[in-house]
Write a protein that holds these residues in place. Structure first.
Motif, PDB file in Angstrom:
ATOM      1  N   LEU A 123     -46.188 -17.332  53.210  1.00 61.53           N
ATOM      2  CA  LEU A 123     -47.291 -16.392  52.959  1.00 61.53           C
ATOM      3  C   LEU A 123     -46.847 -15.215  52.084  1.00 61.53           C
ATOM      4  O   LEU A 123     -47.601 -14.274  51.876  1.00 61.53           O
ATOM      5  N   ASN A 124     -45.606 -15.294  51.609  1.00 61.05           N
ATOM      6  CA  ASN A 124     -45.066 -14.323  50.643  1.00 61.05           C
ATOM      7  C   ASN A 124     -44.783 -12.946  51.235  1.00 61.05           C
ATOM      8  O   ASN A 124     -44.806 -11.945  50.526  1.00 61.05           O
ATOM      9  N   PHE A 125     -44.529 -12.912  52.543  1.00 59.80           N
ATOM     10  CA  PHE A 125     -44.018 -11.672  53.125  1.00 59.80           C
ATOM     11  C   PHE A 125     -42.600 -11.439  52.610  1.00 59.80           C
ATOM     12  O   PHE A 125     -41.828 -12.385  52.435  1.00 59.80           O
ATOM     13  N   ASN A 126     -42.256 -10.176  52.398  1.00 54.79           N
ATOM     14  CA  ASN A 126     -40.897  -9.812  51.975  1.00 54.79           C
ATOM     15  C   ASN A 126     -40.085  -9.186  53.101  1.00 54.79           C
ATOM     16  O   ASN A 126     -38.877  -9.386  53.178  1.00 54.79           O
ATOM     17  N   ARG A 127     -40.760  -8.429  53.963  1.00 53.99           N
ATOM     18  CA  ARG A 127     -40.055  -7.745  55.061  1.00 53.99           C
ATOM     19  C   ARG A 127     -41.008  -7.685  56.264  1.00 53.99           C
ATOM     20  O   ARG A 127     -41.442  -6.610  56.678  1.00 53.99           O
ATOM     21  N   PRO A 128     -41.370  -8.859  56.807  1.00 55.20           N
ATOM     22  CA  PRO A 128     -42.365  -8.872  57.877  1.00 55.20           C
ATOM     23  C   PRO A 128     -41.806  -8.363  59.197  1.00 55.20           C
ATOM     24  O   PRO A 128     -40.663  -8.660  59.552  1.00 55.20           O
ATOM     25  N   ASN A 160     -53.745  -4.026  52.690  1.00 50.96           N
ATOM     26  CA  ASN A 160     -53.865  -4.804  53.927  1.00 50.96           C
ATOM     27  C   ASN A 160     -52.824  -5.910  53.969  1.00 50.96           C
ATOM     28  O   ASN A 160     -52.621  -6.604  52.975  1.00 50.96           O
ATOM     29  N   SER A 161     -52.163  -6.062  55.115  1.00 44.73           N
ATOM     30  CA  SER A 161     -51.117  -7.088  55.218  1.00 44.73           C
ATOM     31  C   SER A 161     -51.075  -7.808  56.557  1.00 44.73           C
ATOM     32  O   SER A 161     -50.321  -8.765  56.716  1.00 44.73           O
ATOM     33  N   ILE A 258     -46.939  -7.614  60.207  1.00 46.94           N
ATOM     34  CA  ILE A 258     -47.336  -6.770  59.066  1.00 46.94           C
ATOM     35  C   ILE A 258     -46.189  -6.716  58.066  1.00 46.94           C
ATOM     36  O   ILE A 258     -45.026  -6.922  58.423  1.00 46.94           O
ATOM     37  N   GLU A 259     -46.533  -6.428  56.832  1.00 44.14           N
ATOM     38  CA  GLU A 259     -45.521  -6.216  55.801  1.00 44.14           C
ATOM     39  C   GLU A 259     -44.997  -4.789  55.919  1.00 44.14           C
ATOM     40  O   GLU A 259     -45.769  -3.859  56.165  1.00 44.14           O
ATOM     41  N   LEU A 283     -38.779  -9.921  61.174  1.00 42.79           N
ATOM     42  CA  LEU A 283     -38.540 -11.367  61.190  1.00 42.79           C
ATOM     43  C   LEU A 283     -37.459 -11.748  60.182  1.00 42.79           C
ATOM     44  O   LEU A 283     -36.636 -12.609  60.432  1.00 42.79           O
ATOM     45  N   PHE A 284     -37.504 -11.129  59.006  1.00 42.52           N
ATOM     46  CA  PHE A 284     -36.478 -11.345  57.993  1.00 42.52           C
ATOM     47  C   PHE A 284     -36.665 -10.328  56.869  1.00 42.52           C
ATOM     48  O   PHE A 284     -37.695  -9.646  56.810  1.00 42.52           O
ATOM     49  N   GLU A 285     -35.672 -10.220  56.012  1.00 45.62           N
ATOM     50  CA  GLU A 285     -35.789  -9.459  54.763  1.00 45.62           C
ATOM     51  C   GLU A 285     -35.466 -10.404  53.614  1.00 45.62           C
ATOM     52  O   GLU A 285     -34.400 -11.000  53.570  1.00 45.62           O
ATOM     53  N   ARG A 286     -36.408 -10.554  52.708  1.00 48.59           N
ATOM     54  CA  ARG A 286     -36.201 -11.432  51.555  1.00 48.59           C
ATOM     55  C   ARG A 286     -35.317 -10.691  50.545  1.00 48.59           C
ATOM     56  O   ARG A 286     -35.659  -9.588  50.128  1.00 48.59           O
ATOM     57  N   LYS A 287     -34.210 -11.285  50.201  1.00 50.32           N
ATOM     58  CA  LYS A 287     -33.291 -10.641  49.251  1.00 50.32           C
ATOM     59  C   LYS A 287     -33.703 -11.018  47.836  1.00 50.32           C
ATOM     60  O   LYS A 287     -34.041 -12.169  47.560  1.00 50.32           O
ATOM     61  N   ALA A 288     -33.645 -10.039  46.950  1.00 54.70           N
ATOM     62  CA  ALA A 288     -34.049 -10.292  45.550  1.00 54.70           C
ATOM     63  C   ALA A 288     -33.091 -11.266  44.895  1.00 54.70           C
ATOM     64  O   ALA A 288     -31.904 -11.284  45.180  1.00 54.70           O
TER      65      ALA A 288
END
Length: 288
Positions: A123-128, A160-161, A258-259, A283-288
């Motif tokens: 769902l393209n969360f980066n830092r949910p 909204n997230s 939430i984001e 839940l996680f942090e997406r690393k660039a």
């Protein structure tokens, strides 16, 4: 999650994933919910209802300060005039919340599972972060109506997230109050807000910023699903559930994500606020 499901989510505002939970997982969660009934307070019982804005919980610190605790909310019809239980304790609760995902190992394991992380990734969360969780009982004959709403009324972020994960622990039918959605309604923005009252002296701790919208009954699509199903819910999609008029309960576990990356702001006037020393768990942090 396949791209087809993502397309469905973007189009309808929800997706249905059957057999998300294995039978033994359903059983473990259901048994944990039944055990919560035995842990409920014996006095000073608090009622939860969504029928009107001036509901008791909007005046209660017990509700407002439940974000990092496990607290118990009873059905309107379960408590007599003297505060006594008038039904079996096993069917008296409306819900338990709002920190089961942190405080209870059974619910924690599902909430932070790789399957949930994978959906958030897709769902393209980066830092949910998980901001709240609830066990919902919807007991037979007493389980109350949940009026039409958007989750973003309560868990507002800019932009909204919020996304809800809702797990059926029993079969959900029209008779026992399955979820009902207005397909595509998430595309119409947030229709109202449930906010902390700016008047510090008022008895109401929470207020709505405008009247409840009227949604025609014909707009709703009921989702009759089997136990083990996961419904992923966009924060802006309008949904509701009718009272449980059947002889079968409709237990469910649900939590919201939430984001929290830098460009998303969690509203300071939401009812739910993380304590300073306990931020919402990631839940996680997406690393660039």
């Amino acid at each position: 999650m396949h791209s087809k499901l993502l397309d469905e989510f973007n189009e309808n505002g929800y997706i249905v994933i059957e057999d998300f939970l294995k039978p033994d997982e359903v059983d473990a969660l259901y048994q944990a919910g039944r055990a919560l009934c035995l842990d409920a307070p014996q006095s000073n019982r608090k009622i939860f209802s969504t029928i009107k804005a001036e509901d008791a919980h909007s005046k209660e610190l017990y509700f407002m300060e439940s974000g990092d605790k496990v607290r118990y909310f009873f059905e309107q019809g379960a408590i007599g005039d003297e505060g006594q239980l008038v039904v079996d304790p096993m069917i008296a609760l409306n819900k338990v919340g709002h920190a089961l995902h942190v405080e209870h190992p059974t619910f924690n394991a599902l909430t932070f599972s790789n399957r949930v992380r994978e959906i958030c990734w897709q769902l393209n969360f980066n830092r949910p972060a998980v901001c709240q969780s609830m066990y919902i009982f919807k007991n037979s004959g007493i389980g109350g109506e949940v009026t039409p709403h958007q989750d973003s009324w309560f868990l507002h972020t800019e932009p909204n997230s919020a996304v809800g994960f809702w797990f059926a622990l029993e079969d959900c039918t029209l008779q026992n109050g399955c979820l009902q959605f207005i397909k595509g309604s998430h595309k119409s923005g947030v229709h109202r807000r449930y906010q902390r009252n700016p008047d510090a002296n008022a008895s109401e701790l929470m207020v709505y910023d405008r009247p409840a919208p009227i949604y025609p009954q014909s707009s709703f699509t009921p989702l009759q699903v089997n136990k083990g199903t996961c419904i992923v819910i966009h924060g802006n999609v309008v949904h509701k559930s009718e009272p449980n008029r059947s002889q079968k309960s409709r237990h469910a576990y649900t939590f919201h994500v939430i984001e929290t990356e830098n460009n998303v702001k969690y509203s300071e006037d939401n009812w739910l606020q993380a304590p300073q020393d306990k931020p919402f768990p990631l839940l996680f942090e997406r690393k660039a």
